[in-house]
Design a protein around this motif. Structure first.
Motif, PDB file in Angstrom:
ATOM      1  N   GLU A  17       0.018  20.983  28.464  1.00 59.12           N
ATOM      2  CA  GLU A  17      -0.495  21.948  29.447  1.00 59.12           C
ATOM      3  C   GLU A  17      -1.617  21.339  30.287  1.00 59.12           C
ATOM      4  OE1 GLU A  17      -2.873  26.201  29.375  1.00 59.12           O
ATOM      5  OE2 GLU A  17      -1.350  25.829  27.828  1.00 59.12           O
ATOM      6  N   GLU A  18      -2.529  20.616  29.639  1.00 63.42           N
ATOM      7  CA  GLU A  18      -3.656  20.027  30.366  1.00 63.42           C
ATOM      8  C   GLU A  18      -3.225  18.826  31.217  1.00 63.42           C
ATOM      9  OE1 GLU A  18      -6.490  21.242  30.913  1.00 63.42           O
ATOM     10  OE2 GLU A  18      -6.153  22.954  29.584  1.00 63.42           O
ATOM     11  N   PHE A  19      -2.230  18.070  30.779  1.00 67.24           N
ATOM     12  CA  PHE A  19      -1.717  16.984  31.618  1.00 67.24           C
ATOM     13  C   PHE A  19      -1.138  17.567  32.915  1.00 67.24           C
ATOM     14  CE2 PHE A  19      -1.100  12.559  29.821  1.00 67.24           C
ATOM     15  CZ  PHE A  19      -2.233  12.639  29.004  1.00 67.24           C
ATOM     16  N   LYS A  20      -0.482  18.702  32.791  1.00 68.81           N
ATOM     17  CA  LYS A  20       0.055  19.378  33.982  1.00 68.81           C
ATOM     18  C   LYS A  20      -1.084  19.881  34.867  1.00 68.81           C
ATOM     19  CE  LYS A  20       3.227  23.069  35.400  1.00 68.81           C
ATOM     20  NZ  LYS A  20       4.182  24.110  34.940  1.00 68.81           N
ATOM     21  N   ASN A  21      -2.114  20.472  34.259  1.00 71.98           N
ATOM     22  CA  ASN A  21      -3.255  20.991  35.015  1.00 71.98           C
ATOM     23  C   ASN A  21      -3.993  19.893  35.777  1.00 71.98           C
ATOM     24  OD1 ASN A  21      -2.704  23.562  34.055  1.00 71.98           O
ATOM     25  ND2 ASN A  21      -4.225  23.472  32.416  1.00 71.98           N
ATOM     26  N   PHE A  22      -4.062  18.697  35.185  1.00 69.50           N
ATOM     27  CA  PHE A  22      -4.776  17.582  35.812  1.00 69.50           C
ATOM     28  C   PHE A  22      -3.872  16.723  36.704  1.00 69.50           C
ATOM     29  CE2 PHE A  22      -7.971  18.431  32.496  1.00 69.50           C
ATOM     30  CZ  PHE A  22      -9.147  18.236  33.207  1.00 69.50           C
ATOM     31  N   GLY A  23      -2.632  17.166  36.914  1.00 69.65           N
ATOM     32  CA  GLY A  23      -1.731  16.439  37.803  1.00 69.65           C
ATOM     33  C   GLY A  23      -1.151  15.172  37.210  1.00 69.65           C
ATOM     34  N   LEU A  24      -1.144  15.079  35.893  1.00 67.97           N
ATOM     35  CA  LEU A  24      -0.635  13.875  35.228  1.00 67.97           C
ATOM     36  C   LEU A  24       0.825  14.002  34.813  1.00 67.97           C
ATOM     37  CD1 LEU A  24      -3.749  13.138  32.994  1.00 67.97           C
ATOM     38  CD2 LEU A  24      -3.000  11.816  34.984  1.00 67.97           C
ATOM     39  N   GLU A  25       1.372  15.204  34.870  1.00 64.97           N
ATOM     40  CA  GLU A  25       2.771  15.406  34.508  1.00 64.97           C
ATOM     41  C   GLU A  25       3.657  14.635  35.483  1.00 64.97           C
ATOM     42  OE1 GLU A  25       5.183  19.319  33.137  1.00 64.97           O
ATOM     43  OE2 GLU A  25       4.562  19.302  35.229  1.00 64.97           O
ATOM     44  N   GLY A  26       4.538  13.811  34.955  1.00 65.98           N
ATOM     45  CA  GLY A  26       5.406  12.999  35.801  1.00 65.98           C
ATOM     46  C   GLY A  26       4.804  11.663  36.184  1.00 65.98           C
ATOM     47  N   LYS A  27       3.483  11.511  36.000  1.00 68.27           N
ATOM     48  CA  LYS A  27       2.821  10.241  36.309  1.00 68.27           C
ATOM     49  C   LYS A  27       2.639   9.375  35.068  1.00 68.27           C
ATOM     50  CE  LYS A  27       0.293  12.065  40.295  1.00 68.27           C
ATOM     51  NZ  LYS A  27      -1.050  12.303  40.889  1.00 68.27           N
ATOM     52  N   VAL A  28       2.578  10.035  33.910  1.00 70.47           N
ATOM     53  CA  VAL A  28       2.479   9.324  32.631  1.00 70.47           C
ATOM     54  C   VAL A  28       3.805   9.473  31.920  1.00 70.47           C
ATOM     55  CG1 VAL A  28       1.221   9.098  30.456  1.00 70.47           C
ATOM     56  CG2 VAL A  28       0.020   9.840  32.535  1.00 70.47           C
ATOM     57  N   TRP A  29       4.352   8.361  31.428  1.00 69.36           N
ATOM     58  CA  TRP A  29       5.724   8.361  30.911  1.00 69.36           C
ATOM     59  C   TRP A  29       5.879   9.216  29.665  1.00 69.36           C
ATOM     60  CZ3 TRP A  29       8.598   6.485  26.673  1.00 69.36           C
ATOM     61  CH2 TRP A  29       9.970   6.344  26.912  1.00 69.36           C
ATOM     62  N   GLN A  30       4.974   9.054  28.702  1.00 67.82           N
ATOM     63  CA  GLN A  30       5.069   9.845  27.470  1.00 67.82           C
ATOM     64  C   GLN A  30       3.693  10.100  26.888  1.00 67.82           C
ATOM     65  OE1 GLN A  30       7.594   8.169  24.431  1.00 67.82           O
ATOM     66  NE2 GLN A  30       7.677  10.049  23.257  1.00 67.82           N
ATOM     67  N   TYR A  31       3.485  11.338  26.442  1.00 63.72           N
ATOM     68  CA  TYR A  31       2.208  11.695  25.825  1.00 63.72           C
ATOM     69  C   TYR A  31       2.475  12.750  24.766  1.00 63.72           C
ATOM     70  CZ  TYR A  31       2.889  14.721  29.929  1.00 63.72           C
ATOM     71  OH  TYR A  31       3.423  15.525  30.897  1.00 63.72           O
ATOM     72  N   PHE A  32       1.792  12.609  23.640  1.00 62.27           N
ATOM     73  CA  PHE A  32       2.016  13.512  22.515  1.00 62.27           C
ATOM     74  C   PHE A  32       0.866  13.412  21.534  1.00 62.27           C
ATOM     75  CE2 PHE A  32       4.075   9.458  21.502  1.00 62.27           C
ATOM     76  CZ  PHE A  32       3.609   9.177  20.220  1.00 62.27           C
ATOM     77  N   THR A  33       0.877  14.283  20.540  1.00 65.32           N
ATOM     78  CA  THR A  33      -0.114  14.215  19.469  1.00 65.32           C
ATOM     79  C   THR A  33       0.571  13.921  18.138  1.00 65.32           C
ATOM     80  OG1 THR A  33       0.001  16.585  19.013  1.00 65.32           O
ATOM     81  CG2 THR A  33      -1.645  15.844  20.616  1.00 65.32           C
ATOM     82  N   ALA A  34      -0.188  13.340  17.233  1.00 65.97           N
ATOM     83  CA  ALA A  34       0.286  13.081  15.869  1.00 65.97           C
ATOM     84  C   ALA A  34      -0.837  13.457  14.907  1.00 65.97           C
ATOM     85  CB  ALA A  34       0.671  11.618  15.691  1.00 65.97           C
ATOM     86  N   VAL A  35      -0.456  13.878  13.706  1.00 69.09           N
ATOM     87  CA  VAL A  35      -1.452  14.271  12.694  1.00 69.09           C
ATOM     88  C   VAL A  35      -1.184  13.510  11.405  1.00 69.09           C
ATOM     89  CG1 VAL A  35      -2.386  16.166  11.319  1.00 69.09           C
ATOM     90  CG2 VAL A  35      -1.745  16.565  13.702  1.00 69.09           C
ATOM     91  N   PRO A  36      -2.142  12.705  10.943  1.00 74.16           N
ATOM     92  CA  PRO A  36      -1.946  11.939   9.705  1.00 74.16           C
ATOM     93  C   PRO A  36      -2.095  12.821   8.473  1.00 74.16           C
ATOM     94  CG  PRO A  36      -4.133  11.539  10.577  1.00 74.16           C
ATOM     95  CD  PRO A  36      -3.424  12.413  11.585  1.00 74.16           C
ATOM     96  N   ASP A  37      -1.747  12.252   7.325  1.00 72.69           N
ATOM     97  CA  ASP A  37      -1.785  13.032   6.084  1.00 72.69           C
ATOM     98  C   ASP A  37      -3.079  12.800   5.305  1.00 72.69           C
ATOM     99  OD1 ASP A  37      -1.237  10.428   5.435  1.00 72.69           O
ATOM    100  OD2 ASP A  37       0.346  10.884   4.000  1.00 72.69           O
ATOM    101  N   PHE A  38      -4.192  12.702   6.028  1.00 72.51           N
ATOM    102  CA  PHE A  38      -5.497  12.650   5.362  1.00 72.51           C
ATOM    103  C   PHE A  38      -6.486  13.501   6.152  1.00 72.51           C
ATOM    104  CE2 PHE A  38      -5.341   8.965   8.215  1.00 72.51           C
ATOM    105  CZ  PHE A  38      -6.488   9.160   8.985  1.00 72.51           C
ATOM    106  N   LYS A  39      -7.534  13.915   5.477  1.00 67.95           N
ATOM    107  CA  LYS A  39      -8.536  14.774   6.102  1.00 67.95           C
ATOM    108  C   LYS A  39      -9.838  14.013   6.333  1.00 67.95           C
ATOM    109  CE  LYS A  39      -6.809  19.128   4.124  1.00 67.95           C
ATOM    110  NZ  LYS A  39      -7.151  20.326   3.315  1.00 67.95           N
ATOM    111  N   SER A  40     -10.681  14.596   7.181  1.00 72.19           N
ATOM    112  CA  SER A  40     -12.003  14.022   7.422  1.00 72.19           C
ATOM    113  C   SER A  40     -13.038  15.147   7.390  1.00 72.19           C
ATOM    114  CB  SER A  40     -12.046  13.305   8.777  1.00 72.19           C
ATOM    115  OG  SER A  40     -11.880  14.224   9.832  1.00 72.19           O
ATOM    116  N   VAL A  41     -14.296  14.773   7.194  1.00 72.96           N
ATOM    117  CA  VAL A  41     -15.373  15.757   7.094  1.00 72.96           C
ATOM    118  C   VAL A  41     -15.827  16.158   8.492  1.00 72.96           C
ATOM    119  CG1 VAL A  41     -17.734  16.166   6.299  1.00 72.96           C
ATOM    120  CG2 VAL A  41     -16.135  14.876   4.875  1.00 72.96           C
TER     121      VAL A  41
END
Length: 430
Positions: free
Chosen positions: A338-362
């Motif tokens: 949603e924010e990539f679209k808001n900032f005009g980056l949709e279509g300009k950046v080939w791929q963007y995503f999030t990942a979540v590892p299986d460990f926690k932090s404080v």
């Protein structure tokens, strides 16, 4: 359709895919073959007009240096040797950064027509599809991603109502994606569409499985089981359509290149597969797939949508998949897009995503200690998905995305930005 082709013999180069892609960009079809192909087999390849013997750092297999069959040089075909330490001296001791002049000159040396373009490919592939399928019916795994959408468009053009599309919601899709697939394909495009809710089935199978290759195999195998079940409900289904593309095949391993990662539609298929496969895009690179979609009349919103791996969020919820982390991935990914679209980056950046590892932090939330998961942002640019560079996001963009994820997504207390290019990293984390 018999098109002119330059065969690349893989003698341990890491540049095979890039060279093949660049030859195609110059109007000549190119394909990669094993270094030990027999001369007679090579000579009889449809349309072969030249050979590139492509040496490199992986030219040692089982402790011994490998070479091509010397009979390759006696076939009467033009041969270009690169980075080759065999008995034949190399024409190119080291590939320059820009290979255009060298490859152009070699293509001219073959004297063959430059007859590779997407329009010719579509025409030839539709002819081949009609010959392969005949009057039989095809079941297509329709994820709604670019690859399967282009396959659907090509099969609709080739065989029409002989195609049934099956969209499986395995619980590993992006936010709102199942609903969008049903709307676009079922309502707007009028495809024969079957929707299958298999969320619990997949997540139960994946419970406790941390190894990414096992996850891919489970997802690939379970997909096939679902399709088999759906096929039994229909009459005359003998073929399975898939959005396999050339990088999937290359990354799943060759004789001189170890597997980077198996793809669920290549290395993840069960041995007792009961379908004949229909894979019209299996020799195309990603940018060629998009060009194919445009030529078939698909809208830009579909052709240029974010690439999405077959195993879905299953390879972005790192390690053993849990439902809480899966939701963190899904919600944070939606904010990022949603924010990539808001900032005009949709279509300009080939791929963007999030990942979540299986460990926690404080962390600290509501003036108290929190022990929660980090969210990793990845944004890359590429042409053919074989190499990728990192998008240099402006600070306000990162700040806005970070603030929204931390405030709106339960269960996370840290946001990180991945700066690793491909190679050495792959685009996906698993």
């Amino acid at each position: 359709m018999n098109r002119s082709m330059i065969a690349i013999l893989d003698l341990g180069s890491t540049e095979n895919a890039a060279v093949a892609r660049e030859i195609r960009a110059l109007g000549m079809y190119s394909e990669i073959f094993a270094h030990d192909i027999e001369p007679e087999t090579l000579k009889n390849l449809p349309g072969v007009v030249g050979v590139v013997v492509n040496g490199g750092v992986n030219n040692v297999v089982d402790g011994e240096k490998i070479d091509v069959n010397p009979g390759i040089y006696d076939l009467g075909l033009p041969v270009l040797t690169a980075c080759h330490e065999g008995k034949h001296p190399a024409d190119v001791n080291e590939w320059p950064e820009d290979r255009t002049e060298i490859l152009n000159a070699f293509i001219e040396k073959t004297g063959a027509p430059r007859d590779w373009n997407i329009e010719n490919f579509i025409e030839g592939e539709i002819e081949l599809l009609r010959k392969q399928i005949g009057s039989r019916k095809v079941l297509l795994a329709l994820s709604g991603g670019v690859d399967s959408s282009v396959v659907a468009a090509m099969l609709i053009k080739a065989i029409g109502k002989q195609l049934t599309c099956v969209h499986v919601n395995h619980g590993l899709l992006r936010k709102g994606e199942p609903e969008e697939v049903v709307r676009v394909f079922g309502q707007e495009l009028g495809a024969n569409l079957v929707y299958v809710d298999a969320v619990d089935r997949f997540l139960d199978k994946l419970a406790g499985v941390a190894d990414p290759e096992k996850k891919r195999r489970i997802i690939g195998g379970e997909f096939i089981r679902v399709f088999e079940e759906e096929a039994r409900k229909l009459s005359g289904i003998e073929l399975l359509g898939q959005g396999t593309i050339y990088p999937d095949i290359i990354e799943s391993g060759t004789k001189t290149a170890k597997m980077v990662k198996s793809h669920h539609n290549v290395g993840g298929l069960p041995e007792d597969l009961k379908f004949e496969l229909v894979e019209p895009l299996k020799m195309l690179f990603k940018d060629e797939v998009r060009a194919c979609g445009k030529a078939l009349g698909l809208p830009d919103s579909m052709v240029y949508r974010q690439p999405f791996p077959g195993p879905g969020l299953g390879v972005r919820c790192l390690g053993a998949i849990t439902r809480d982390r899966l939701e963190i991935v899904r919600e944070s990914d939606a904010i990022l897009r949603e924010e990539f679209k808001n900032f005009g980056l949709e279509g300009k950046v080939w791929q963007y995503f999030t990942a979540v590892p299986d460990f926690k932090s404080v962390g600290v939330k509501n003036h108290a200690r929190a022990f929660e998961y980090p969210v990793i942002i990845r944004a890359v640019n590429t042409i053919d998905a074989m190499t990728a560079s990192i998008e240099e996001l402006e600070w306000p963009v990162l700040q806005k995305i970070t603030k929204r994820i931390l405030n709106e997504v339960p269960g996370c207390c840290r946001v990180l930005y991945d700066l690793s290019p491909k190679p050495v990293a792959t685009i996906e984390w698993e």
